[in-house]
Enzyme design. Structure first.
Site, short mmCIF file in Angstrom:
data_model
loop_
_atom_site.label_atom_id
_atom_site.label_comp_id
_atom_site.label_asym_id
_atom_site.label_seq_id
_atom_site.Cartn_x
_atom_site.Cartn_y
_atom_site.Cartn_z
N SER A 24 0.83 -1.21 0.00
CA SER A 24 0.00 0.00 0.00
C SER A 24 0.86 1.26 0.00
O SER A 24 0.58 2.22 -0.71
CB SER A 24 -0.92 0.00 1.22
OG SER A 24 -1.82 -1.09 1.17
N ARG A 124 -14.46 -6.33 -10.21
CA ARG A 124 -14.13 -5.45 -9.09
C ARG A 124 -14.78 -4.08 -9.28
O ARG A 124 -14.81 -3.55 -10.39
CB ARG A 124 -12.62 -5.30 -8.93
CG ARG A 124 -11.89 -6.61 -8.67
CD ARG A 124 -10.52 -6.41 -8.08
NE ARG A 124 -10.60 -5.97 -6.68
CZ ARG A 124 -9.53 -5.78 -5.91
NH1 ARG A 124 -8.32 -5.98 -6.40
NH2 ARG A 124 -9.67 -5.39 -4.65
N GLN A 169 -10.43 2.92 -1.79
CA GLN A 169 -9.47 3.30 -2.83
C GLN A 169 -10.05 4.31 -3.81
O GLN A 169 -9.29 5.03 -4.47
CB GLN A 169 -8.96 2.06 -3.56
CG GLN A 169 -8.06 1.18 -2.71
CD GLN A 169 -7.64 -0.09 -3.43
OE1 GLN A 169 -8.17 -0.42 -4.49
NE2 GLN A 169 -6.70 -0.81 -2.85
N GLU A 311 -8.61 -6.29 5.00
CA GLU A 311 -7.57 -7.14 4.42
C GLU A 311 -7.14 -8.25 5.38
O GLU A 311 -6.60 -9.27 4.96
CB GLU A 311 -6.34 -6.29 4.05
CG GLU A 311 -6.48 -5.50 2.77
CD GLU A 311 -6.42 -6.39 1.54
OE1 GLU A 311 -5.44 -7.14 1.39
OE2 GLU A 311 -7.36 -6.35 0.74
N ARG A 344 -14.52 -12.80 -0.93
CA ARG A 344 -13.79 -13.44 0.17
C ARG A 344 -14.71 -14.07 1.21
O ARG A 344 -14.33 -15.06 1.85
CB ARG A 344 -12.84 -12.43 0.82
CG ARG A 344 -11.60 -12.17 -0.01
CD ARG A 344 -10.65 -11.20 0.64
NE ARG A 344 -9.42 -11.11 -0.14
CZ ARG A 344 -8.53 -10.13 -0.02
NH1 ARG A 344 -8.75 -9.14 0.84
NH2 ARG A 344 -7.44 -10.12 -0.75
#
Length: 450
Positions: A24, A124, A169, A311, A344
């Protein structure tokens, strides 16, 4: 595809591990270096840069835009101008930072730039960022990958409203380039929730380090004034999110793992990471240049809101699956993970249940009841965090094989080697003291040039 037999640790792991630089931070530093160069401020150096698929994709993207990147290994220099050539095409792969940080850069160029990526990346979320660019006057073809940004040499800026519920983001991508907009930029988040807020805080901190005037004092609102982006040296911290997998080895084995280079003050969400470990009765010890975690003899299920650090979810889910039998863990605040490298939540539920566990999805998370797990294949879904979660499960469950350990090249190409060195040839070494004549294992990812 050949599977990877996850090493098992029948005794407590005892190891010192050095993880490479933060993905990152590396990719944010590269974007800021590109902006400084494009403003004519000179070259910037990135020291300790991560070399992985995600960062290589960013380097390739900057070069596609006409910038120059020199250096080898973890020492890089960025110079030049934003001058993409005819037919410029950026490959985003599966890198969210490339997908969402580079389009505003491309808008500062003077020719169209096409963006595409892996097939899996086409699902995405990206439409809110593209809509924001359109609102700022940028011509954009498409609503998802592949799409094309038509730069016209400058961008006026102004004020834009964006729903960043799917990804922080979107906000970071706009803020990073905003000082190069003629009028700067004010971003207002309009959604009901904002995931991974510490990563926006990282963006703001790095903008300030580059001399950019940013005001983030009002919740869900950020204002960047137009002005110079300083060329400078960026020193990249170790990737603390990648370190969590190794620290988890201490927790599930009752051992001790030390991470070298752990910063006292970090732009990464270190406090969130350590709070989770302490919740599992781990002992956390700071030294001048390292962090040591001593795992408990056992731990029960736990409740944790992972909205700020989504994450970490695959590693935390693995810890939950290995808690005291019958105990229940609830992971919440992570509905946005359905739009990550893979879904996920669905992937974790499927794989834990495949090995005999009990995991179910909720609207914004997972409920995991710890039950004895059995050997089997753990599928990674081309997702680096899923692959690491399978490795954690394998420490306690003999016979677990990860179907795609190469997925870890996204952020940590050295993962299989570092993991094997940490665990040792088939087992860990005892805690609190190694046997006579033996020393704690040391695994390092430094100097590989990745």
């Amino acid at each position: 595809m050949k599977t990877w037999p996850a090493p098992t640790a029948p005794t407590p792991v005892r190891a010192t591990v050095t993880v490479p630089g933060s993905k990152s931070q590396t990719n944010r530093a590269l974007v800021l270096a590109a902006l400084a160069a494009a403003q004519g401020r000179g070259a910037s150096t990135i020291s300790g840069a991560l070399r992985s698929r995600d960062t290589e994709l960013m380097l390739d993207a900057l070069q596609t835009l006409g910038l120059r990147v020199d250096g080898v290994g973890s020492e890089l220099t960025v110079s030049g101008r934003i001058e993409p050539g005819p037919g410029a095409r950026v490959d985003c792969g599966l890198a969210g930072t490339v997908l969402r940080f580079v389009p505003p850069l491309a808008a500062l160029g003077s020719v169209p730039v096409t963006f595409d990526g892996d097939q899996q990346a086409r699902g995405r979320p990206i439409a809110p960022l593209l809509d924001a660019l359109r609102e700022l006057g940028v011509a954009v073809d498409g609503t998802g990958l592949p799409f094309r940004v038509h730069g016209n040499g400058s961008l006026a800026g102004g004020t834009v409203a964006i729903d960043a519920s799917a990804s922080s983001q979107f906000v970071s991508g706009l803020l990073l380039s905003a000082a190069s907009f003629t009028d700067g930029l004010t971003v207002q988040h309009t959604g009901s929730s904002l995931p991974s807020a510490p990563h926006i805080a990282m963006t703001a901190a790095m903008l300030r380090q580059a001399g950019v005037d940013i005001d983030d004092s009002t919740p869900n609102r950020w204002q960047v004034r137009p002005g110079p982006v300083a060329a400078r040296r960026w020193d990249i911290e170790p990737d603390l999110t990648n370190a969590v997998a190794f620290l988890s080895a201490a927790v599930v084995s009752g051992g001790t793992v030390r991470i070298t280079g752990w910063p006292r003050v970090s732009v990464q969400p270190a406090d969130h990471i350590l709070a989770i470990l302490r919740q599992l009765n781990a002992v956390v010890i700071h030294a001048d240049s390292s962090l040591e975690v001593r795992g408990p003899t056992g731990y029960d299920g736990f409740d944790v809101d992972l909205r700020a650090v989504g994450e970490l979810t695959p590693s935390v889910a693995a810890l939950a699956a290995l808690a005291s039998p019958g105990s229940v863990s609830r992971l919440s605040g992570i509905a946005h993970l359905r739009g990550h490298e893979t879904d996920r939540l669905a992937a974790l539920s499927t794989e834990i249940n495949r090995l005999g566990g009990t995991c179910r999805e909720t609207p914004d998370g997972l409920v995991i009841t710890a039950t004895p797990l059995r050997p089997g294949i753990w599928r990674a879904y081309a997702d680096h965090r899923m692959a690491m979660a399978g490795a954690i499960i394998g420490l306690r469950v003999a016979g677990v094989e990860v179907d795609d350990i190469a997925a870890t090249t996204k952020t940590l190409p050295e993962f299989p080697r570092l993991w094997a060195e940490m665990v040792g040839p088939g087992q860990g070494w005892g805690y609190p003291q190694p046997r006579s004549g033996q020393r704690a294992r040391r695994a390092t990812g430094q100097g590989s040039g990745g």
